[in-house]
Design a protein around this motif. Structure first.
Motif, PDB file in Angstrom:
ATOM      1  N   UNK A 264      27.853  -9.471  24.752  1.00  0.00           N
ATOM      2  CA  UNK A 264      27.078  -9.482  25.988  1.00  0.00           C
ATOM      3  C   UNK A 264      26.466  -8.110  26.280  1.00  0.00           C
ATOM      4  N   UNK A 265      25.406  -8.120  27.058  1.00  0.00           N
ATOM      5  CA  UNK A 265      24.747  -6.896  27.495  1.00  0.00           C
ATOM      6  C   UNK A 265      24.041  -7.210  28.813  1.00  0.00           C
ATOM      7  N   UNK A 266      23.368  -6.219  29.401  1.00  0.00           N
ATOM      8  CA  UNK A 266      22.682  -6.452  30.672  1.00  0.00           C
ATOM      9  C   UNK A 266      21.329  -7.136  30.447  1.00  0.00           C
ATOM     10  N   UNK A 267      20.795  -7.732  31.497  1.00  0.00           N
ATOM     11  CA  UNK A 267      19.510  -8.444  31.401  1.00  0.00           C
ATOM     12  C   UNK A 267      18.327  -7.484  31.269  1.00  0.00           C
ATOM     13  N   UNK A 268      18.480  -6.276  31.778  1.00  0.00           N
ATOM     14  CA  UNK A 268      17.367  -5.325  31.770  1.00  0.00           C
ATOM     15  C   UNK A 268      16.894  -5.012  30.350  1.00  0.00           C
ATOM     16  N   UNK A 269      15.583  -5.116  30.130  1.00  0.00           N
ATOM     17  CA  UNK A 269      14.979  -4.799  28.828  1.00  0.00           C
ATOM     18  C   UNK A 269      14.532  -3.340  28.844  1.00  0.00           C
ATOM     19  N   UNK A 270      15.061  -2.546  27.913  1.00  0.00           N
ATOM     20  CA  UNK A 270      14.725  -1.118  27.889  1.00  0.00           C
ATOM     21  C   UNK A 270      13.655  -0.785  26.844  1.00  0.00           C
ATOM     22  N   UNK A 271      13.524  -1.628  25.848  1.00  0.00           N
ATOM     23  CA  UNK A 271      12.493  -1.437  24.822  1.00  0.00           C
ATOM     24  C   UNK A 271      11.962  -2.800  24.408  1.00  0.00           C
ATOM     25  N   UNK A 287      10.094  -8.113  19.789  1.00  0.00           N
ATOM     26  CA  UNK A 287      11.503  -7.715  19.868  1.00  0.00           C
ATOM     27  C   UNK A 287      11.811  -7.222  21.278  1.00  0.00           C
ATOM     28  N   UNK A 288      13.019  -7.491  21.730  1.00  0.00           N
ATOM     29  CA  UNK A 288      13.504  -6.958  22.999  1.00  0.00           C
ATOM     30  C   UNK A 288      14.874  -6.334  22.794  1.00  0.00           C
ATOM     31  N   UNK A 289      15.043  -5.136  23.322  1.00  0.00           N
ATOM     32  CA  UNK A 289      16.331  -4.453  23.303  1.00  0.00           C
ATOM     33  C   UNK A 289      16.802  -4.320  24.745  1.00  0.00           C
ATOM     34  N   UNK A 290      18.036  -4.746  25.006  1.00  0.00           N
ATOM     35  CA  UNK A 290      18.564  -4.752  26.371  1.00  0.00           C
ATOM     36  C   UNK A 290      19.462  -3.551  26.637  1.00  0.00           C
ATOM     37  N   UNK A 291      19.614  -3.246  27.895  1.00  0.00           N
ATOM     38  CA  UNK A 291      20.511  -2.170  28.299  1.00  0.00           C
ATOM     39  C   UNK A 291      21.943  -2.531  27.896  1.00  0.00           C
ATOM     40  N   UNK A 292      22.636  -1.565  27.276  1.00  0.00           N
ATOM     41  CA  UNK A 292      24.015  -1.802  26.860  1.00  0.00           C
ATOM     42  C   UNK A 292      24.141  -2.685  25.639  1.00  0.00           C
ATOM     43  N   UNK A 293      23.095  -2.757  24.822  1.00  0.00           N
ATOM     44  CA  UNK A 293      23.112  -3.628  23.643  1.00  0.00           C
ATOM     45  C   UNK A 293      23.065  -2.800  22.362  1.00  0.00           C
ATOM     46  N   UNK A 459      21.655   1.982  24.922  1.00  0.00           N
ATOM     47  CA  UNK A 459      21.182   0.951  23.999  1.00  0.00           C
ATOM     48  C   UNK A 459      20.947   1.553  22.623  1.00  0.00           C
ATOM     49  N   UNK A 460      21.321   0.810  21.592  1.00  0.00           N
ATOM     50  CA  UNK A 460      21.259   1.327  20.224  1.00  0.00           C
ATOM     51  C   UNK A 460      20.634   0.288  19.295  1.00  0.00           C
ATOM     52  N   UNK A 461      19.723   0.747  18.458  1.00  0.00           N
ATOM     53  CA  UNK A 461      19.192  -0.070  17.365  1.00  0.00           C
ATOM     54  C   UNK A 461      19.742   0.519  16.072  1.00  0.00           C
ATOM     55  N   UNK A 462      20.477  -0.298  15.294  1.00  0.00           N
ATOM     56  CA  UNK A 462      20.973   0.142  13.989  1.00  0.00           C
ATOM     57  C   UNK A 462      20.159  -0.563  12.903  1.00  0.00           C
TER      58      UNK A 462
END
Length: 505
Positions: A264-271, A287-293, A459-462
């Motif tokens: 799980x993560x937050x609904x807010x989209x940061x990127x 693509x969508x990256x969420x806060x805390x994801x 938020x992290x993209x690996x």
């Protein structure tokens, strides 16, 4: 075939300032087998092999090659006499062709006017032909000899280096962390070379942090720690837990990958990326990256994922579509940094670090706004305090913050890159192959750091070619192929590598 000792190292010592790199190290490299060297970053693996290969000199100790004193003055001398080394980072010159790199320093043998005098213009056709033969011989025919090296990616540049070394038919080959820069196809090329050298009763010294790989490919395994030889295992004695504990001198504490399966993560989209296109790399990409994801991106080496990281950070501009950071349209790298986005490139030595600068300068450049006035006047005490905090937080092994980054091990270089972005408090981190060339202890520390950042709402993209890493850390895993997302997996205890691979090929 009868095995013989080709290279013998006895009582070797080496220091870099106050740092002991090697302490009374003795190693035997025998024909007809692959000797593995393993240990944490900074344990001395690359130091001892670089001395064997002529890159640098020992402070004391002796070496023999075929029972004769061995004091190589350079890597070129070593290669000409049968010992070649494929270094961890790129060993090619970008501003020349592939052929010129393969025959670096030898183009005089392709001069037009006379074999004896070696003068006149280069016979370009002959040079390209011989270089192509060298590439074909290792299985890298897809690389063309006439191409400019600067236009090729890290993996292809590494294959050029391999072709250059193997064209000299070495009797002893040192492979230093090379496989971490290669896709599966590139790794197979290395593995085939190693196997062929064993059949020809030659020798390979193989350095890798991939324990599974080194246990499979090596006939014996020597463990170094803090410049000391700890133990040598024969293949029949290989045991993963024993090797790990001998490497780090302790049992690994805490989880390696995440132990939870809460994606799980937050609904807010940061990127967010909308309909992004870049010819040959990304096609109508969303693509969508969420806060805390923690979002994992996987695929084969040329699927477009490495380009994706650059586009996300504003390093490459798409031909169409848009990228938004926290709702604002991304313009360039400076814009990304302003919105607290950090980027760790796959090719850290050329894209993420300035090797001929200090640890202080490399970390401080990311946080200038935190210890300067108006971006101009630097407060040295605040700068030192800022950098020292990152060195201590990330346990960077160094002689001091003024030490050049070029003198650090691969894992400590990577920690410096992390320090640059973590120090400035980045909310979004784009990590391209973040654990490439680092040992299991450092990997565990990085994974724990990523998980801690997630819990803090970052938020992290690996982006990675290591599926175990992606499955172990991601809240959501996207698999790419030919510039598109082929499938998306939520975090799950049942997710396997086989599930993901079917969408990669």
């Amino acid at each position: 075939m009868k095995q013989e000792i080709l290279v013998k190292v006895e009582h070797m010592n080496k220091r870099f300032g106050s740092t002991v790199a090697l302490k009374d190290v003795s190693i035997e490299v025998c024909s007809g087998r692959v000797l593995g060297l393993i240990g944490e970053n900074g344990s001395g693996k690359s130091t001892v092999t670089s001395i064997i290969a002529g890159m640098q000199n020992a402070d004391s100790g002796t070496m023999t090659y075929h029972d004769k004193e061995w004091k190589p003055g350079s890597m070129l001398y070593s290669l000409e006499h049968g010992i070649g080394m494929i270094v961890q980072e790129t060993g090619t010159v970008p501003g020349i062709t592939v052929a010129e790199n393969i025959f670096l320093g030898e183009t005089k043998f392709f001069k037009s006017f006379g074999e004896k005098h070696k003068w006149g213009p280069v016979k370009r056709k002959l040079l390209n032909q011989k270089a192509q033969e060298a590439l074909d011989a290792i299985g890298a025919s897809h690389i063309r000899a006439e191409q400019m090296t600067a236009n090729l990616d890290l993996q292809e540049r590494k294959l050029i280096e391999i072709a250059r070394i193997m064209n000299k038919h070495p009797e002893v080959l040192v492979v230093d962390e090379t496989t971490t820069a290669l896709s599966q196809k590139g790794r197979e090329i290395i593995y085939n070379i190693m196997e062929q050298m064993k059949k020809e009763n030659k020798a390979v010294v193989f350095i890798s942090h991939d324990l599974e790989e080194i246990m499979e490919k090596c006939d014996a395994l020597t463990v170094l720690r803090d410049g000391n030889i700890i133990v040598t295992f024969d293949k029949s004695e290989f045991d993963e837990d024993k090797i790990k504990s001998s490497m780090i001198g302790r049992q690994l504490e805490g989880d390696y990958y995440r132990s939870d399966y809460d994606g799980s993560c937050e609904d807010e989209v940061v990127l967010e990326m909308k309909d992004v296109n870049l010819t040959g790399k990304l096609i109508d990409f969303n693509l969508q990256l969420h806060k805390g994801e923690i979002l994992g991106i996987g695929g084969l080496s040329h699927c477009g994922m490495h380009t994706l990281g650059k586009v996300m950070f504003g390093n490459k501009k798409p031909e169409s579509g848009e990228i938004r950071i926290k709702g604002k349209k991304l313009k360039n790298e400076a814009d990304a940094m302003k919105h607290m986005v950090g980027y760790v490139a796959k090719d850290r030595d050329t894209e993420s670090l300035c090797l001929n600068a200090s640890i202080k300068d490399n970390i401080a450049v990311g946080g200038l706004d935190q210890f300067t006035t108006g971006g101009f006047l630097i407060f040295p005490w605040n700068e030192k305090k800022y950098v020292q905090k990152q060195v201590e937080t990330l346990s960077i092994k160094c002689a001091g913050i003024n030490q050049y980054v070029s003198a650090l091990s691969g894992g400590n270089k990577q920690k410096v890159v992390f320090g640059k972005w973590i120090g400035r408090g980045s909310d979004v981190l784009i990590l391209d192959c973040p654990t490439r060339g680092v040992d299991i202890g450092v990997k565990q520390a990085m994974y724990q750091l990523m998980y801690q950042m997630k819990k803090e709402g970052k938020s992290i993209v690996i982006i990675s070619e290591e599926l175990t890493e992606l499955i172990g850390m991601s809240d959501r895993l996207m698999i790419m192929k030919d510039g598109k997302i082929m499938h998306e997996f939520p975090r799950s205890e049942s997710l396997s590598e086989a599930d993901a691979i079917q969408y990669m090929i």
